[in-house]
Design a protein around this motif. Structure first.
Motif, PDB file in Angstrom:
ATOM      1  N   PHE A   1     -31.897  61.494 -54.926  1.00 59.52           N
ATOM      2  CA  PHE A   1     -32.755  62.537 -54.365  1.00 59.52           C
ATOM      3  C   PHE A   1     -32.053  63.319 -53.256  1.00 59.52           C
ATOM      4  N   GLU A   2     -31.321  62.610 -52.390  1.00 57.35           N
ATOM      5  CA  GLU A   2     -30.580  63.215 -51.279  1.00 57.35           C
ATOM      6  C   GLU A   2     -29.205  62.553 -51.196  1.00 57.35           C
ATOM      7  N   PRO A   3     -28.271  63.142 -50.460  1.00 57.02           N
ATOM      8  CA  PRO A   3     -26.932  62.553 -50.330  1.00 57.02           C
ATOM      9  C   PRO A   3     -26.919  61.262 -49.514  1.00 57.02           C
ATOM     10  N   VAL A   4     -25.957  60.399 -49.846  1.00 54.24           N
ATOM     11  CA  VAL A   4     -25.722  59.165 -49.095  1.00 54.24           C
ATOM     12  C   VAL A   4     -24.282  59.183 -48.577  1.00 54.24           C
ATOM     13  N   ASP A   5     -24.022  58.325 -47.592  1.00 58.67           N
ATOM     14  CA  ASP A   5     -22.675  58.169 -47.040  1.00 58.67           C
ATOM     15  C   ASP A   5     -21.920  57.182 -47.924  1.00 58.67           C
ATOM     16  N   VAL A   6     -20.978  57.678 -48.692  1.00 62.28           N
ATOM     17  CA  VAL A   6     -20.224  56.845 -49.629  1.00 62.28           C
ATOM     18  C   VAL A   6     -19.515  55.709 -48.892  1.00 62.28           C
ATOM     19  N   ASP A   7     -18.953  55.998 -47.730  1.00 60.04           N
ATOM     20  CA  ASP A   7     -18.234  54.974 -46.963  1.00 60.04           C
ATOM     21  C   ASP A   7     -19.182  53.931 -46.362  1.00 60.04           C
ATOM     22  N   GLY A   8     -20.454  54.246 -46.245  1.00 64.20           N
ATOM     23  CA  GLY A   8     -21.439  53.312 -45.708  1.00 64.20           C
ATOM     24  C   GLY A   8     -22.217  52.598 -46.795  1.00 64.20           C
ATOM     25  N   SER A   9     -21.724  52.661 -48.024  1.00 61.28           N
ATOM     26  CA  SER A   9     -22.405  52.043 -49.161  1.00 61.28           C
ATOM     27  C   SER A   9     -21.669  50.789 -49.611  1.00 61.28           C
ATOM     28  N   THR A  10     -22.431  49.752 -49.951  1.00 61.17           N
ATOM     29  CA  THR A  10     -21.852  48.472 -50.366  1.00 61.17           C
ATOM     30  C   THR A  10     -22.661  47.873 -51.510  1.00 61.17           C
ATOM     31  N   TRP A  11     -22.125  46.798 -52.082  1.00 60.42           N
ATOM     32  CA  TRP A  11     -22.876  46.060 -53.092  1.00 60.42           C
ATOM     33  C   TRP A  11     -22.538  44.587 -52.987  1.00 60.42           C
ATOM     34  N   THR A  12     -23.455  43.763 -53.490  1.00 59.14           N
ATOM     35  CA  THR A  12     -23.263  42.319 -53.500  1.00 59.14           C
ATOM     36  C   THR A  12     -24.047  41.723 -54.668  1.00 59.14           C
ATOM     37  N   ILE A  13     -23.678  40.518 -55.058  1.00 61.85           N
ATOM     38  CA  ILE A  13     -24.428  39.794 -56.084  1.00 61.85           C
ATOM     39  C   ILE A  13     -25.335  38.806 -55.367  1.00 61.85           C
ATOM     40  N   ASP A  14     -26.617  38.875 -55.643  1.00 58.45           N
ATOM     41  CA  ASP A  14     -27.610  37.983 -55.035  1.00 58.45           C
ATOM     42  C   ASP A  14     -28.085  36.989 -56.091  1.00 58.45           C
ATOM     43  N   ARG A  15     -27.817  35.712 -55.850  1.00 65.88           N
ATOM     44  CA  ARG A  15     -28.240  34.650 -56.771  1.00 65.88           C
ATOM     45  C   ARG A  15     -29.272  33.779 -56.065  1.00 65.88           C
ATOM     46  N   SER A  16     -30.455  34.320 -55.881  1.00 67.10           N
ATOM     47  CA  SER A  16     -31.521  33.562 -55.214  1.00 67.10           C
ATOM     48  C   SER A  16     -32.829  33.729 -55.977  1.00 67.10           C
ATOM     49  N   ASP A  17     -33.789  32.932 -55.614  1.00 65.01           N
ATOM     50  CA  ASP A  17     -35.115  32.977 -56.252  1.00 65.01           C
ATOM     51  C   ASP A  17     -35.050  32.783 -57.763  1.00 65.01           C
ATOM     52  N   GLY A  18     -34.032  32.039 -58.245  1.00 64.45           N
ATOM     53  CA  GLY A  18     -33.921  31.745 -59.664  1.00 64.45           C
ATOM     54  C   GLY A  18     -33.511  32.913 -60.536  1.00 64.45           C
ATOM     55  N   LYS A  19     -33.033  34.002 -59.919  1.00 69.02           N
ATOM     56  CA  LYS A  19     -32.572  35.147 -60.700  1.00 69.02           C
ATOM     57  C   LYS A  19     -31.324  35.722 -60.061  1.00 69.02           C
ATOM     58  N   THR A  20     -30.582  36.495 -60.841  1.00 68.41           N
ATOM     59  CA  THR A  20     -29.349  37.100 -60.360  1.00 68.41           C
ATOM     60  C   THR A  20     -29.491  38.615 -60.406  1.00 68.41           C
ATOM     61  N   CYS A  21     -29.168  39.252 -59.293  1.00 69.37           N
ATOM     62  CA  CYS A  21     -29.259  40.706 -59.197  1.00 69.37           C
ATOM     63  C   CYS A  21     -28.023  41.272 -58.513  1.00 69.37           C
ATOM     64  N   LEU A  22     -27.645  42.451 -58.929  1.00 65.96           N
ATOM     65  CA  LEU A  22     -26.671  43.244 -58.204  1.00 65.96           C
ATOM     66  C   LEU A  22     -27.475  44.052 -57.193  1.00 65.96           C
ATOM     67  N   VAL A  23     -27.156  43.917 -55.918  1.00 64.39           N
ATOM     68  CA  VAL A  23     -27.876  44.636 -54.872  1.00 64.39           C
ATOM     69  C   VAL A  23     -26.946  45.686 -54.277  1.00 64.39           C
ATOM     70  N   VAL A  24     -27.328  46.949 -54.426  1.00 67.54           N
ATOM     71  CA  VAL A  24     -26.546  48.078 -53.942  1.00 67.54           C
ATOM     72  C   VAL A  24     -27.262  48.655 -52.717  1.00 67.54           C
ATOM     73  N   THR A  25     -26.556  48.747 -51.602  1.00 67.71           N
ATOM     74  CA  THR A  25     -27.123  49.303 -50.375  1.00 67.71           C
ATOM     75  C   THR A  25     -26.373  50.578 -50.025  1.00 67.71           C
ATOM     76  N   MET A  26     -27.124  51.669 -49.864  1.00 72.57           N
ATOM     77  CA  MET A  26     -26.522  52.969 -49.555  1.00 72.57           C
ATOM     78  C   MET A  26     -27.115  53.520 -48.267  1.00 72.57           C
ATOM     79  N   GLU A  27     -26.245  53.956 -47.377  1.00 79.12           N
ATOM     80  CA  GLU A  27     -26.659  54.549 -46.114  1.00 79.12           C
ATOM     81  C   GLU A  27     -26.969  56.032 -46.346  1.00 79.12           C
ATOM     82  N   LYS A  28     -28.160  56.463 -45.932  1.00 85.50           N
ATOM     83  CA  LYS A  28     -28.558  57.858 -46.100  1.00 85.50           C
ATOM     84  C   LYS A  28     -27.795  58.744 -45.114  1.00 85.50           C
TER      85      LYS A  28
END
Length: 108
Positions: free
Chosen positions: A70-97
């Motif tokens: 919808f709007e731009p994010v700061d590419v350098d302030g964006s990260t990702w991690t694999i979360d293996r909790s609550d019995g499920k696995t997710c890729l979690v992407v965090t982007m700084e607006k």
């Protein structure tokens, strides 16, 4: 009006907004995208590309998420991690607006 109640902005009321193939939440400063993945997926199986207005995620050469933001994010302030909790696995992407504000939606 004092008795009028403003509706919560998508993804900002503490509950993830469900989309096709992922869910997302937001604060004024960042947006977080959670993508379910198979338990056996390792970081080497993932390709996450950040662009100012785009997010592209590929898992084992299979495109999972390709969205124009919808709007731009700061590419350098964006990260990702694999979360293996609550019995499920997710890729979690965090982007700084780039600009602190709540978005009415994630996808443009």
């Amino acid at each position: 009006r004092k008795d009028a109640r403003q509706e919560a902005v998508a993804g900002s009321d503490g509950k993830a907004k469900q989309e096709d193939g992922f869910a997302w939440t937001q604060t004024e400063e960042e947006v977080e995208v959670s993508i379910p993945i198979d338990d056996a997926v390792k970081s080497k199986d993932l390709q996450v590309k950040f662009r100012s207005r785009e997010l592209n995620v590929t898992v084992r050469k299979d495109p999972k998420v390709n969205i124009r933001l919808f709007e731009p994010v700061d590419v350098d302030g964006s990260t990702w991690t694999i979360d293996r909790s609550d019995g499920k696995t997710c890729l979690v992407v965090t982007m700084e607006k780039n600009d602190a504000a709540l978005w009415p939606r994630l996808v443009d």
